[in-house]
Enzyme design. Sequence first.
Site, mmCIF file in Angstrom:
data_model
loop_
_atom_site.group_PDB
_atom_site.id
_atom_site.type_symbol
_atom_site.label_atom_id
_atom_site.label_comp_id
_atom_site.label_asym_id
_atom_site.label_seq_id
_atom_site.Cartn_x
_atom_site.Cartn_y
_atom_site.Cartn_z
ATOM 1 N N ASP A 102 0.857 -1.191 0.000
ATOM 2 C CA ASP A 102 0.000 0.000 0.000
ATOM 3 C C ASP A 102 0.888 1.235 0.000
ATOM 4 O O ASP A 102 1.898 1.310 0.701
ATOM 5 C CB ASP A 102 -0.911 -0.009 1.236
ATOM 6 C CG ASP A 102 -2.047 1.002 1.121
ATOM 7 O OD1 ASP A 102 -3.213 0.572 0.996
ATOM 8 O OD2 ASP A 102 -1.751 2.220 1.143
ATOM 9 N N ILE A 103 0.521 2.228 -0.789
ATOM 10 C CA ILE A 103 1.335 3.436 -0.946
ATOM 11 C C ILE A 103 1.337 4.280 0.341
ATOM 12 O O ILE A 103 2.248 5.094 0.546
ATOM 13 C CB ILE A 103 0.808 4.268 -2.150
ATOM 14 C CG1 ILE A 103 1.891 5.176 -2.702
ATOM 15 C CG2 ILE A 103 -0.438 5.067 -1.791
ATOM 16 C CD1 ILE A 103 1.543 5.776 -4.057
ATOM 17 N N ASN A 152 -12.884 -2.902 2.382
ATOM 18 C CA ASN A 152 -13.858 -1.812 2.458
ATOM 19 C C ASN A 152 -14.785 -1.893 1.245
ATOM 20 O O ASN A 152 -14.316 -2.082 0.116
ATOM 21 C CB ASN A 152 -13.135 -0.467 2.472
ATOM 22 C CG ASN A 152 -12.250 -0.309 3.692
ATOM 23 O OD1 ASN A 152 -12.656 -0.633 4.802
ATOM 24 N ND2 ASN A 152 -11.021 0.166 3.494
ATOM 25 N N VAL A 167 -10.814 2.984 -3.686
ATOM 26 C CA VAL A 167 -10.461 2.468 -5.017
ATOM 27 C C VAL A 167 -11.462 1.377 -5.382
ATOM 28 O O VAL A 167 -11.577 0.358 -4.679
ATOM 29 C CB VAL A 167 -9.023 1.928 -5.052
ATOM 30 C CG1 VAL A 167 -8.697 1.384 -6.443
ATOM 31 C CG2 VAL A 167 -8.022 3.012 -4.650
ATOM 32 N N HIS A 175 -10.278 -5.294 -3.467
ATOM 33 C CA HIS A 175 -8.979 -5.564 -2.846
ATOM 34 C C HIS A 175 -9.165 -5.944 -1.388
ATOM 35 O O HIS A 175 -10.122 -5.497 -0.737
ATOM 36 C CB HIS A 175 -8.044 -4.353 -2.951
ATOM 37 C CG HIS A 175 -8.635 -3.068 -2.455
ATOM 38 N ND1 HIS A 175 -9.545 -2.333 -3.188
ATOM 39 C CD2 HIS A 175 -8.458 -2.391 -1.297
ATOM 40 C CE1 HIS A 175 -9.883 -1.251 -2.511
ATOM 41 N NE2 HIS A 175 -9.250 -1.267 -1.355
HETATM 42 P P1 AMP Z 1 -9.765 1.460 0.190
HETATM 43 O O1 AMP Z 1 -10.149 2.625 1.055
HETATM 44 O O2 AMP Z 1 -10.049 0.135 0.847
HETATM 45 O O3 AMP Z 1 -10.326 1.562 -1.202
HETATM 46 O O4 AMP Z 1 -8.193 1.513 0.119
HETATM 47 C C1 AMP Z 1 -7.463 1.935 -1.005
HETATM 48 C C2 AMP Z 1 -6.012 1.842 -0.640
HETATM 49 O O5 AMP Z 1 -5.251 1.996 -1.831
HETATM 50 C C3 AMP Z 1 -5.528 2.912 0.345
HETATM 51 O O6 AMP Z 1 -5.007 2.275 1.510
HETATM 52 C C4 AMP Z 1 -4.450 3.665 -0.450
HETATM 53 O O7 AMP Z 1 -3.356 4.048 0.349
HETATM 54 C C5 AMP Z 1 -4.063 2.641 -1.489
HETATM 55 N N1 AMP Z 1 -3.506 3.186 -2.730
HETATM 56 C C6 AMP Z 1 -4.012 4.201 -3.483
HETATM 57 N N2 AMP Z 1 -3.238 4.401 -4.568
HETATM 58 C C7 AMP Z 1 -2.242 3.476 -4.505
HETATM 59 C C8 AMP Z 1 -1.126 3.164 -5.339
HETATM 60 N N3 AMP Z 1 -0.877 3.844 -6.470
HETATM 61 N N4 AMP Z 1 -0.301 2.149 -4.958
HETATM 62 C C9 AMP Z 1 -0.537 1.469 -3.825
HETATM 63 N N5 AMP Z 1 -1.573 1.708 -2.999
HETATM 64 C C10 AMP Z 1 -2.418 2.694 -3.329
#
Ligand code: AMP
Length: 125
Positions: A39-40, A97, A106, A110
Amino acid sequence: MTVAGLSTYDPDNVFARILRGELPAKTVFEDENVVAFADISPKAPVHVLVIPRAAYVSFADFVKRASGTEVVDFFRTVGLVATQLGLDDPGYRILSNIGPHGGQEVAHFHVHLFGGHPLGAMLPG
Ligand code: AMP
């Protein structure tokens, strides 16, 4: 495909772009169906996202539309990734989520994999 209560899959979401190699990712596991990457914005010493390559909006969409084999294989792979990351002992947390109330940012299904230290209460507050 639109599923009742879920928005249509957006092929330009961030994870779709990672899958196409348009955005970088720190990949820790991949096979023909599943990719796992850091995760970023990590919320724990280990914070990995495990995603299917196939286009599903969320967990809700995945369990409605995927085959039983796909669902079982995906969750077995989540467990395999955790094992390979050395998380089985002393343990870890998985979380997905779903939608606005779930805090989903996103819209590509996931599973978050957290570990590396005691994770505390399941939810804040
Ligand atoms: P969610 O709220 O469950 O949709 O979580 C989305 C996750 O994606 C968050 O924890 C972000 O930090 C992560 N995220 C967003 N963009 C990226 C990326 N380019 N690479 C890795 N993780 C990401």
